[in-house]
Write an enzyme that holds these catalytic residues in place. Structure first.
Site, PDB file in Angstrom:
ATOM      1  N   ASP A   1      41.197   7.289  13.844  1.00 38.84           N
ATOM      2  CA  ASP A   1      40.177   7.395  14.884  1.00 38.84           C
ATOM      3  C   ASP A   1      40.831   7.210  16.239  1.00 38.84           C
ATOM      4  O   ASP A   1      41.521   6.206  16.478  1.00 38.84           O
ATOM      5  CB  ASP A   1      39.114   6.302  14.706  1.00 38.84           C
ATOM      6  CG  ASP A   1      38.215   6.540  13.515  1.00 38.84           C
ATOM      7  OD1 ASP A   1      37.241   7.294  13.661  1.00 38.84           O
ATOM      8  OD2 ASP A   1      38.482   5.956  12.440  1.00 38.84           O
TER       9      ASP A   1
ATOM     10  N   ASP B   1      31.988  -0.893   8.523  1.00 40.65           N
ATOM     11  CA  ASP B   1      32.515  -1.275   9.835  1.00 40.65           C
ATOM     12  C   ASP B   1      32.716  -2.782   9.895  1.00 40.65           C
ATOM     13  O   ASP B   1      31.772  -3.553   9.725  1.00 40.65           O
ATOM     14  CB  ASP B   1      31.553  -0.863  10.956  1.00 40.65           C
ATOM     15  CG  ASP B   1      31.558   0.635  11.216  1.00 40.65           C
ATOM     16  OD1 ASP B   1      32.391   1.327  10.613  1.00 40.65           O
ATOM     17  OD2 ASP B   1      30.742   1.103  12.028  1.00 40.65           O
TER      18      ASP B   1
ATOM     19  N   GLU C   1      29.941  11.646  12.446  1.00 43.11           N
ATOM     20  CA  GLU C   1      29.328  12.669  11.602  1.00 43.11           C
ATOM     21  C   GLU C   1      28.264  13.464  12.352  1.00 43.11           C
ATOM     22  O   GLU C   1      27.571  12.931  13.229  1.00 43.11           O
ATOM     23  CB  GLU C   1      28.702  12.005  10.369  1.00 43.11           C
ATOM     24  CG  GLU C   1      29.733  11.311   9.501  1.00 43.11           C
ATOM     25  CD  GLU C   1      29.131  10.396   8.442  1.00 43.11           C
ATOM     26  OE1 GLU C   1      29.846  10.099   7.461  1.00 43.11           O
ATOM     27  OE2 GLU C   1      27.978   9.974   8.602  1.00 43.11           O
TER      28      GLU C   1
ATOM     29  N   THR D   1      31.648  13.971   2.565  1.00 49.43           N
ATOM     30  CA  THR D   1      31.912  12.670   1.957  1.00 49.43           C
ATOM     31  C   THR D   1      31.299  12.575   0.553  1.00 49.43           C
ATOM     32  O   THR D   1      30.741  13.536   0.046  1.00 49.43           O
ATOM     33  CB  THR D   1      31.340  11.550   2.837  1.00 49.43           C
ATOM     34  OG1 THR D   1      29.916  11.713   2.923  1.00 49.43           O
ATOM     35  CG2 THR D   1      31.925  11.596   4.235  1.00 49.43           C
TER      36      THR D   1
ATOM     37  N   GLU E   1      36.226  13.543   1.554  1.00 45.95           N
ATOM     38  CA  GLU E   1      36.552  12.123   1.652  1.00 45.95           C
ATOM     39  C   GLU E   1      35.725  11.361   0.630  1.00 45.95           C
ATOM     40  O   GLU E   1      34.644  11.801   0.248  1.00 45.95           O
ATOM     41  CB  GLU E   1      36.202  11.558   3.039  1.00 45.95           C
ATOM     42  CG  GLU E   1      36.941  12.165   4.195  1.00 45.95           C
ATOM     43  CD  GLU E   1      36.471  11.597   5.525  1.00 45.95           C
ATOM     44  OE1 GLU E   1      35.606  10.672   5.513  1.00 45.95           O
ATOM     45  OE2 GLU E   1      36.943  12.072   6.572  1.00 45.95           O
TER      46      GLU E   1
ATOM     47  N   ALA F   1      33.308   8.201   0.180  1.00 43.88           N
ATOM     48  CA  ALA F   1      32.430   7.473   1.099  1.00 43.88           C
ATOM     49  C   ALA F   1      32.690   5.973   1.059  1.00 43.88           C
ATOM     50  O   ALA F   1      32.557   5.291   2.077  1.00 43.88           O
ATOM     51  CB  ALA F   1      30.967   7.756   0.762  1.00 43.88           C
ATOM     52  N   LEU F   2      33.036   5.463  -0.113  1.00 44.94           N
ATOM     53  CA  LEU F   2      33.297   4.045  -0.299  1.00 44.94           C
ATOM     54  C   LEU F   2      34.675   3.866  -0.924  1.00 44.94           C
ATOM     55  O   LEU F   2      35.123   4.695  -1.714  1.00 44.94           O
ATOM     56  CB  LEU F   2      32.238   3.415  -1.218  1.00 44.94           C
ATOM     57  CG  LEU F   2      30.774   3.562  -0.763  1.00 44.94           C
ATOM     58  CD1 LEU F   2      29.830   3.052  -1.842  1.00 44.94           C
ATOM     59  CD2 LEU F   2      30.530   2.836   0.552  1.00 44.94           C
TER      60      LEU F   2
END
Length: 520
Positions: free
Chosen positions: A59, A107, A192, A349, A387, A389-390
């Protein structure tokens, strides 16, 4: 010595190779714009490279780089990071992160929007997404200010555009060297393309349906203007769609019988709400295309895997997020058609999830959702990346990713009919690097590489990355909406043909984790 036939066979198998990237920690560059823990990071990057990982994703936070003032960009810490990545022989996917870090699932870091942007919000809180009760969401600027010159004469789109142009100017050496392969353009919360309909910071809990986020003054005015033009000045934004943690059955809007979403008024609103999201993505991707014109890379946009309530007729959680997807209306091919104008990758995701892992009351359908979204993108002629997601460390999770990465398995005669462009693993952590976890991950990398040795040259396993060309002409909205026609998803194999071990091996791993935990 390899024969001509064996080399030809190897080239055919390389066409199955899917590159693997690993997301770096959210705070790899600290909120104070410092690349911290450099020795530890270098050691971790070397571990990834030794496991044949192709690259990393990072990021690039707007709230860090432009924190000191409008157009005051400080790229120094990111340049340090990019140099380190280059020195360790890894490629790089860079996310233009125009959102706040904090308040979303996973986060654990707080990086707000730039102070000077938040100062505008102090006097005009309608720059933020707002729910019906008036609660503001400070993760990302509302679509309503995309074209409002309220940031010292600049619009929100111009803020994003100037940031990307500065990135290109300051990272030209990495771009020219081919270190940066993808620019993922942040288009909403968590980066997103969606509305912030399910914010944990405001009390949302899975599997709540979420709330519509269009009650700031700018979007309210736009809706009233558009409803009036449609001949319905009396129509207002929904007041019957419930709250974050409601079930669809508790609301009038999503009710199974005579629900508002099924009425003319409800259909108008949902079309308007989702179209605004499409136009938002299109406008910012167009700015990204201009900013990176001529660079050898691919643009990308992330779409969220909102799988809960997918098997309910109303698809409530998708609708509040801006994905107007119903059993008789495809809400994802429209996004893919918009992305096709910019030759952008659709990054999706939840590819690690199985239906059997979800709680029954959520009516989740991650497997069907993945098939639908992937099929939508491939039908519109664009590439798909994926990707998890978790964070997952178990073999069943990896096997599910492998199945979705090559839905019909390996091809011994060249490129398989269906395959993703790349897979990005979430995320680099101490937990991933623990002995058992990392051994399984290393095997996963080998399998998604189709049991081939690490290959640094995309020409050999897919197709060359060419310089970015100017986006095609804008697609009229009525042509985009033609893509809402539903079509059957492509068939996916029930299991991967390149398993990393399955359920029994997971049990063995669990036992070994217990035995070796004191040594990690």
């Amino acid at each position: 010595m390899q024969t001509a036939d064996s080399l030809a066979d190897k080239e055919k198998m390389l066409a199955n190779y899917v590159p693997v990237f690993v997301m770096l920690p959210l705070d790899v560059v600290s909120v104070s714009n410092v690349l911290e823990k450099q020795e530890e990071l270098r050691r971790q990057l070397r571990q990834l490279r030794a496991a044949d990982v192709d690259g990393v994703m990072v990021d690039v936070w707007w709230g860090i780089v432009e924190a000191e003032g409008a157009k005051c960009y400080d790229w120094s810490a990111y340049r340090e990071l990019f140099h380190m990545v280059e020195e360790e022989g890894l490629k790089l996917q860079a996310i233009m992160s125009f959102h706040q870090c904090g308040g979303n699932i996973g986060d654990a870091v707080d990086i707000p929007l730039p102070r000077w942007v938040r100062d505008v919000g102090e006097s005009d809180p309608d720059i933020y997404y707002t729910n019906r009760s008036g609660t503001r969401n400070r993760e990302y600027l509302t679509i309503g200010v995309d074209d409002q010159p309220i940031f010292d004469g600049r619009t929100a789109v111009e803020l994003y555009s100037d940031f990307m142009k500065s990135f290109r100017a300051n990272m030209a050496d990495f771009l020219d060297a081919g270190i940066i392969t993808d620019i993922e353009v942040g288009l909403g919360p968590a980066g997103e393309l969606r509305y912030p309909s399910y914010p944990e910071a405001q009390g949302w809990v899975f599997p709540g349906i979420g709330e519509f986020q269009c009650y700031d003054k700018y979007m309210k005015e736009e809706f009233k203007e558009d409803a009036t033009m449609a001949g319905h000045p009396e129509w207002d934004l929904p007041d019957d769609a419930g709250e974050y943690n409601d079930k669809p059955t508790k609301t009038k809007f999503f009710a199974a019988k005579n629900g508002t979403y099924l009425t003319e008024k409800g259909s108008f609103f949902l079309t308007w709400y989702s179209n605004k999201l499409l136009m938002h993505g299109d406008q910012i991707l167009d700015a990204a295309n201009e900013a990176f014109l001529g660079c050898k890379l691919k643009l990308a946009a992330k779409v969220s895997g909102i799988h809960w309530w997918y098997k309910d007729d109303n698809h409530a959680a998708e609708l509040t997020a801006g994905y107007y997807n119903l059993n008789d209306r495809d809400g994802y091919r429209t996004i893919a058609r918009m992305l096709a104008r910019h030759d952008a990758i659709l990054n999706f995701t939840c590819v690690e999830m199985r239906n059997s892992e979800q709680i029954r009351r959520a009516k989740s359908g991650p497997e069907e959702l993945v098939r639908q979204v992937f099929s939508a993108a491939w039908r519109e002629g664009i590439e798909v990346a994926c990707e998890n997601a978790l964070s997952r460390y178990d073999r069943r999770g990896y096997d599910q990713i492998l199945k979705n990465a090559r839905p019909n398995g390996l091809s011994r005669n060249g490129r398989p009919k269906l395959r993703v462009l790349a897979m990005t693993y979430l995320r680099l952590s101490d937990e991933l690097l623990k002995r058992i976890n990392f051994n399984v991950f290393r095997l996963f990398v080998r399998k998604i590489h189709a049991d081939q040795e690490y290959c640094a040259d995309p020409w050999k396993y897919f197709k060359p990355i060419t310089p970015v060309e100017r986006s095609k002409p804008a697609i009229p909205m009525h042509e985009i909406l033609e893509a809402t026609q539903t079509m059957k998803s492509y068939p996916f194999d029930p299991e991967t043909d390149t398993s990393v071990g399955g359920a029994f091996a997971d049990l063995v791993d669990a036992a070994l984790r217990i035995l070796t935990s004191s040594f990690d």
